[in-house]
Enzyme design. Structure first.
Site: not given
Ligand code: GUN
Length: 292
Positions: A54, A98, A121
């Site tokens: 990311k 995350q 998100d």
């Molecule tokens: N863990 C796995 N997929 C995601 C996601 O799309 N966002 C976040 N914040 N954590 C994750």
């Protein structure tokens, strides 16, 4: 029939280039770049890889990008204090914590603490509620990536029978709501569904998001269906002892013989998630500071 591959890697590349061009124009006009903060708590190896991806994608697109890494022993109060600081930071337009989080931290309290205007998100209850009501808001990135792939390949959704397998808050439920928003007739299947093969056989669109390697069999799939595989499972490599490889929740080799369109793993739904995160952060920036 041998399915057309829905190339998520190439589509994500196109979208990332589109976002980068928009950011370059903003910068040229003297406006601030979009800013994303990612909070990583603990040492989960998969999470570290995702967060690094990311961060790299943000830098490549010209974003301001911060990764806040906290130890796995961090208290909930510490995480909440970081979020309060990021909520107030004018250079940050998107905040992503995350998940999964270590067990001493209440995930729900953390999600509630993020300013809904910075919730790229789409996990804050206000944004979940807006999605449920059919309003525009930040939609979760993996589900949004699935819809974007269908749109870019001009695959019709309206009136189609869609089956979503899996009912997680991150993928299953939001992707079902997004498909409903596009006027599909949506069924959500899960571990207690009585006849999953029968449900798959009726579906024009199948979204597999249950986290079980190669669970969905080609023989279950209706001829000409569209198959979106959101699973990412590490399994022992068949030819290289001691090595692993990634497979989805769909048995790709048999499914591709019956489907009209199918996403591969890797290179399908996965890369779209990051592209949608960039798009959501750009949207957050516009909503917070305007189009300058
Ligand atoms: N863990 C796995 N997929 C995601 C996601 O799309 N966002 C976040 N914040 N954590 C994750």
């Amino acid at each position: 029939m041998s399915a057309t591959i829905l190339d998520g890697a190439a589509t994500a590349r196109t979208i990332r280039d589109e976002v980068a061009a928009a950011v370059a124009a903003l910068r040229q006009a003297g406006g601030p770049p979009p800013g994303l903060a990612v909070v990583l708590v603990g040492e989960d190896p998969a999470s570290r890889v995702y967060v690094a991806q990311k961060h790299k994608a943000c830098q490549e697109a010209g974003f301001h990008s911060e990764v806040i890494t906290l130890p796995g022993t961090a208290s909930e109060a510490h995480v909440l204090a970081e979020i309060a600081r990021l909520n107030a930071d004018p250079a940050i337009h998107g905040i992503l914590v995350q998940v999964p989080l270590p067990s001493q931290i209440d995930q729900s309290r953390v999600m509630h603490a993020i300013d809904p205007r910075k919730d790229v998100d789409g996990f804050h209850p206000v944004n979940v509620g807006k999605l449920t009501m059919g309003d525009d808001t930040f939609f979760p990135c993996t589900p949004l990536g699935c819809l974007e792939l269908l749109k870019r390949y001009r695959i019709p959704i309206q009136g189609k029978r869609a089956l979503v397998i899996g009912r997680s808050n991150i993928v299953g439920k939001p992707v079902a709501l997004l498909l409903l928003r596009e006027h599909a007739t949506v069924t959500i299947g899960h571990s207690r569904t009585v006849d999953l093969p029968g449900e798959v056989a009726r579906a024009d669109i199948v979204v597999a998001a249950l986290g079980k390697p190669r669970f969905v069999q080609g023989a279950w799939i209706k001829e000409g269906a569209v198959v979106l595989d959101v699973g990412i499972n590490q399994v022992p490599h068949p030819d290289q002892p001691g090595k692993t490889r990634l497979v989805g929740d769909v048995d790709f080799e048999t499914a591709r013989e019956r489907a009209a369109f199918i996403t591969p793993v890797p290179g399908g739904a996965g890369p779209m998630t990051i592209a949608m995160l960039l798009q959501n952060t750009l949207k957050a920036r516009h909503l917070l500071v305007g189009a300058r």
